[in-house]
Design a protein around this motif. Structure first.
Motif, short mmCIF file in Angstrom:
data_model
loop_
_atom_site.label_atom_id
_atom_site.label_comp_id
_atom_site.label_asym_id
_atom_site.label_seq_id
_atom_site.Cartn_x
_atom_site.Cartn_y
_atom_site.Cartn_z
N TRP A 52 0.74 -1.34 0.04
CA TRP A 52 0.15 0.45 0.28
C TRP A 52 0.88 1.11 0.34
O TRP A 52 0.31 2.59 0.15
CB TRP A 52 -0.60 0.18 1.12
CG TRP A 52 -1.77 -1.68 1.44
CD1 TRP A 52 -2.15 -2.04 0.87
CD2 TRP A 52 -2.45 -1.34 2.74
NE1 TRP A 52 -2.47 -3.79 1.21
CE2 TRP A 52 -2.96 -2.66 2.70
CE3 TRP A 52 -2.25 -1.52 3.75
CZ2 TRP A 52 -3.27 -3.76 3.59
CZ3 TRP A 52 -2.79 -1.46 4.71
CH2 TRP A 52 -3.32 -3.17 5.21
N ASN A 110 7.33 5.72 10.50
CA ASN A 110 6.34 5.42 9.68
C ASN A 110 4.88 5.63 10.77
O ASN A 110 4.48 6.21 11.33
CB ASN A 110 7.15 3.31 10.11
CG ASN A 110 7.05 2.89 11.00
OD1 ASN A 110 6.02 3.51 12.07
ND2 ASN A 110 8.05 3.19 12.07
N GLY A 111 4.74 3.94 10.09
CA GLY A 111 2.53 4.50 9.99
C GLY A 111 2.50 4.00 11.87
O GLY A 111 1.79 5.13 12.36
N SER A 112 3.19 2.92 11.86
CA SER A 112 3.19 2.87 13.86
C SER A 112 3.63 3.57 14.34
O SER A 112 2.77 4.59 15.37
CB SER A 112 3.53 1.71 14.55
OG SER A 112 3.44 0.56 13.12
N TYR A 144 -7.00 -1.61 12.60
CA TYR A 144 -5.29 -2.09 12.88
C TYR A 144 -5.04 -0.39 12.69
O TYR A 144 -4.66 0.14 12.16
CB TYR A 144 -4.99 -2.50 11.74
CG TYR A 144 -3.95 -2.79 12.18
CD1 TYR A 144 -3.09 -3.69 12.40
CD2 TYR A 144 -3.12 -1.53 10.87
CE1 TYR A 144 -1.48 -4.18 12.38
CE2 TYR A 144 -1.12 -2.45 10.78
CZ TYR A 144 -0.33 -3.32 11.84
OH TYR A 144 0.20 -3.42 11.04
N HIS A 145 -3.29 -0.27 13.57
CA HIS A 145 -2.82 1.19 13.54
C HIS A 145 -1.65 1.11 13.96
O HIS A 145 -0.55 1.71 13.82
CB HIS A 145 -3.39 1.84 14.83
CG HIS A 145 -5.25 2.19 14.95
ND1 HIS A 145 -5.36 2.95 13.99
CD2 HIS A 145 -6.02 1.68 15.81
CE1 HIS A 145 -6.70 3.27 13.97
NE2 HIS A 145 -7.17 2.15 14.85
N GLY A 146 -0.94 -0.60 13.81
CA GLY A 146 0.26 -0.26 12.86
C GLY A 146 0.81 -1.55 15.10
O GLY A 146 -0.35 -2.31 15.34
N GLU A 214 -9.85 4.49 11.50
CA GLU A 214 -9.30 4.56 10.08
C GLU A 214 -10.72 4.62 9.73
O GLU A 214 -11.69 4.12 9.21
CB GLU A 214 -8.50 2.88 9.82
CG GLU A 214 -7.78 2.41 10.23
CD GLU A 214 -7.60 1.14 9.87
OE1 GLU A 214 -7.89 -0.47 10.76
OE2 GLU A 214 -7.38 0.09 9.16
N ALA A 219 -8.46 -1.42 6.82
CA ALA A 219 -7.19 -2.27 5.57
C ALA A 219 -7.26 -3.81 6.42
O ALA A 219 -7.52 -4.21 5.77
CB ALA A 219 -6.33 -0.89 5.64
N ASP A 248 -6.70 7.96 11.55
CA ASP A 248 -5.36 6.69 11.30
C ASP A 248 -6.16 6.91 9.79
O ASP A 248 -6.70 6.16 8.76
CB ASP A 248 -5.41 5.78 12.00
CG ASP A 248 -4.42 5.13 11.10
OD1 ASP A 248 -3.12 5.31 10.60
OD2 ASP A 248 -3.76 3.79 11.57
N VAL A 250 -2.95 6.62 7.30
CA VAL A 250 -1.28 6.10 7.00
C VAL A 250 -1.91 5.78 6.10
O VAL A 250 -1.39 5.45 4.66
CB VAL A 250 -1.13 5.15 7.61
CG1 VAL A 250 -0.24 4.02 7.93
CG2 VAL A 250 -1.10 5.52 9.20
N MET A 251 -2.82 4.87 5.79
CA MET A 251 -3.65 4.02 4.66
C MET A 251 -4.69 4.69 3.30
O MET A 251 -3.87 4.73 2.39
CB MET A 251 -4.03 2.49 4.51
CG MET A 251 -4.12 1.62 4.13
SD MET A 251 -5.12 2.20 1.94
CE MET A 251 -6.88 1.00 2.55
N LYS A 277 2.25 5.60 4.68
CA LYS A 277 2.73 4.72 3.41
C LYS A 277 2.94 5.17 1.91
O LYS A 277 4.05 5.51 1.72
CB LYS A 277 1.30 4.03 3.70
CG LYS A 277 1.21 2.85 4.48
CD LYS A 277 0.30 2.20 4.26
CE LYS A 277 1.01 0.29 5.05
NZ LYS A 277 -0.60 0.55 6.68
C1 LIG Z 1 -0.05 0.24 7.63
C2 LIG Z 1 -0.53 0.81 9.07
C3 LIG Z 1 -0.26 1.05 10.11
C4 LIG Z 1 1.33 0.80 10.22
O1 LIG Z 1 2.21 1.28 9.44
P1 LIG Z 1 3.28 1.14 9.61
O2 LIG Z 1 4.05 1.83 8.23
O3 LIG Z 1 3.51 -0.67 8.96
O4 LIG Z 1 4.33 1.03 10.95
C5 LIG Z 1 -1.09 1.92 10.47
N1 LIG Z 1 -2.14 2.09 10.30
C6 LIG Z 1 -2.73 1.72 9.19
C7 LIG Z 1 -4.04 2.23 8.81
C8 LIG Z 1 -1.90 1.61 8.21
O5 LIG Z 1 -2.69 0.81 7.37
#
Ligand SMILES: *Cc1c(COP(=O)(O)O)cnc(C)c1O
Length: 446
Positions: A52, A110-112, A144-146, A214, A219, A248, A250-251, A277
């Motif tokens: 992603w 990163n996302g986490s 899911y958030h990491g 999210e 995701a 969140d 991130v995706m 991401k």
């Molecule tokens: C992938 C993801 C994360 C974590 O991101 P990383 O870069 O893998 O640590 C957090 N939140 C969402 C919604 C994600 O899809």
């Protein structure tokens, strides 16, 4: 299998992998556009944008060049007490691109980490204002958030963290009104979820630091879509109780939802947003946590005690920032916007075809992301879902089912011809899967 794959097996431990069961990793030699090429030169169409991140495809020369040129000038500098042009310009650009109201950009890796920063921001925001009793967070079932500890606590209802549950701080989880095409119960599901949340807020609002979600699509738990209506109603509820909202994204960020951000698409205004991401177009790890001004103001004080004492060695790495700036430039090109529209339209058309197949359930879409369920009982990482992945790879498609969920999340550069051909293969494979022909086939089991 190539020699490299065997050397890998001797020396490397991979993410989300059961090494006793999994086949050797596929050694990729190069990428170009929507394609990856292995050591033998076989091409794979990357329909998941390499977890992603790869929104513009692989090895995009504009981003590669931006990184190279930045590396010749300044590769890194400590970001406490120092700054540099790529970080400042990127922050300005992001604030311009995001809906109005956001005012400060905090960099991480990163996302986490972007989620960890958001959690700490929200928590300390209240502490700094003498509301230390706000110890609760509300997340959503399936979110899911990491994989770091704060992010795992927020996402503890997802299936990945059972081993660590005793170590996670407690987070409450609200029902999530997932929906799909032709779902007639959705208004009712949303009402139920909102009633639950209202009851929860009535009871706990004085102890609650923030709600994290999210937006529009969960995701990792299986591309579970919700409606904008739900996000709008959630925001109204949260505002009436003076609760912070963390998105969140991130995706979902950077065009995935067919808008720049899910909050823009939904017309909502979170206090804090997490982005990672797609930020650098898949070139380098970089993330941001962006907040509204009132959050930032709550950290200003005469003592370091009120500051956000958080940072990473590579905070605001100039190469990452340069990659992100180039990626944003590509994202804003007319050709890219047109591609996003075309992908969105093709998903819609092909999901309609898929939904007519027996054994295909819950077709759903959010912009450039399309998903459906195969009507069998299987879970994340199962032999069956790994076998499906291998079948797609044999057909030259990189598709990674999440349990029984098959999804397509291509880079924006994918050609219409490639995307349509991929769908034809997916339809063929799915027909065979649901007729049972491949379930027991030994050549596909591992
Ligand atoms: C992938 C993801 C994360 C974590 O991101 P990383 O870069 O893998 O640590 C957090 N939140 C969402 C919604 C994600 O899809």
């Amino acid at each position: 299998m190539s020699i490299l794959s065997q050397r890998d097996q001797a020396a490397v431990w991979h993410p989300f992998t059961q090494h006793q069961m999994s086949s050797l990793p596929l050694a990729i030699k190069r990428g170009q556009g929507a394609y990856l090429f292995d050591q033998q030169g076989k091409a794979y169409l990357d329909l998941i944008s390499s977890w992603w991140v790869n929104i513009h495809g692989h090895a995009h020369p504009l981003i590669a060049k931006a990184i190279y040129e930045q590396a010749l000038r300044l590769e890194h500098v400590i970001f406490a007490g120092f700054t540099h042009e790529p970080a400042v310009v990127l922050a300005e650009k992001l604030l311009n691109l995001l809906p109005a109201g956001f005012s400060k950009v905090f960099y991480s890796d990163n996302g986490s980490t972007s989620v960890e920063v958001a959690i700490k921001m929200a928590y300390q925001y209240w502490h700094n204002q003498g509301e230390g009793q706000r110890q609760r967070f509300l997340a959503f079932s399936g979110g899911y958030h990491g994989d770091t500890f704060g992010a795992m606590a927020m996402g503890r209802s997802s299936q990945f963290f059972e081993h660590f549950s005793d170590l996670l701080f407690s987070v409450d989880h609200a029902p999530y009104p997932a929906t799909w095409t032709g779902d007639e119960q959705i208004a009712e599901k949303e009402n139920q979820a909102l009633l639950w949340i209202e009851g929860y807020l009535q009871q706990y609002h004085r102890e609650l630091a923030a709600i994290i979600i999210e937006p529009l699509i969960q995701a990792a738990s299986g591309m579970r879509v919700c409606r904008s209506e739900f996000l709008l109603a959630l925001e109204k509820l949260a505002r009436s109780y003076n609760i912070l909202i963390i998105y969140d994204e991130v995706m979902t960020g950077f065009g995935r939802s067919a808008a720049n951000f899910a909050c823009e698409k939904a017309g909502t205004h979170p206090d804090i947003i997490c982005l990672a991401k797609g930020l650098t177009g898949g070139f380098l790890p970089l993330a941001v946590t962006v907040c509204q001004e009132h959050i930032y103001q709550a950290f200003l004080h005469e003592s370091i005690n009120h500051a956000l004492v958080h940072g990473h060695s590579y905070t605001a790495n100039p190469l990452g920032c340069a990659a992100a700036l180039a990626s944003l430039e590509i994202l804003e090109q007319q050709a890219t916007l047109q591609q996003i529209r075309s992908i969105t339209a093709t998903h819609q058309e092909m999901l309609a075809v898929l939904s007519a197949l027996p054994g295909v359930e819950k077709t759903r879409q959010c912009g450039t992301m399309a998903a459906f369920d195969i009507a069998v009982n299987t879970t994340y990482g199962s032999k069956l879902s790994q076998a499906w992945r291998n079948i797609f790879l044999e057909h030259g498609l990189l598709i990674r089912p999440l349990g029984k969920v098959i999804y397509l999340l291509p880079p924006y550069c994918i050609s219409q011809e490639d995307l349509r051909k991929a769908y034809m293969t997916v339809i063929d494979v799915v027909k065979k899967l649901t007729q049972g022909e491949m379930h027991a086939s030994s050549s596909y089991s591992e």
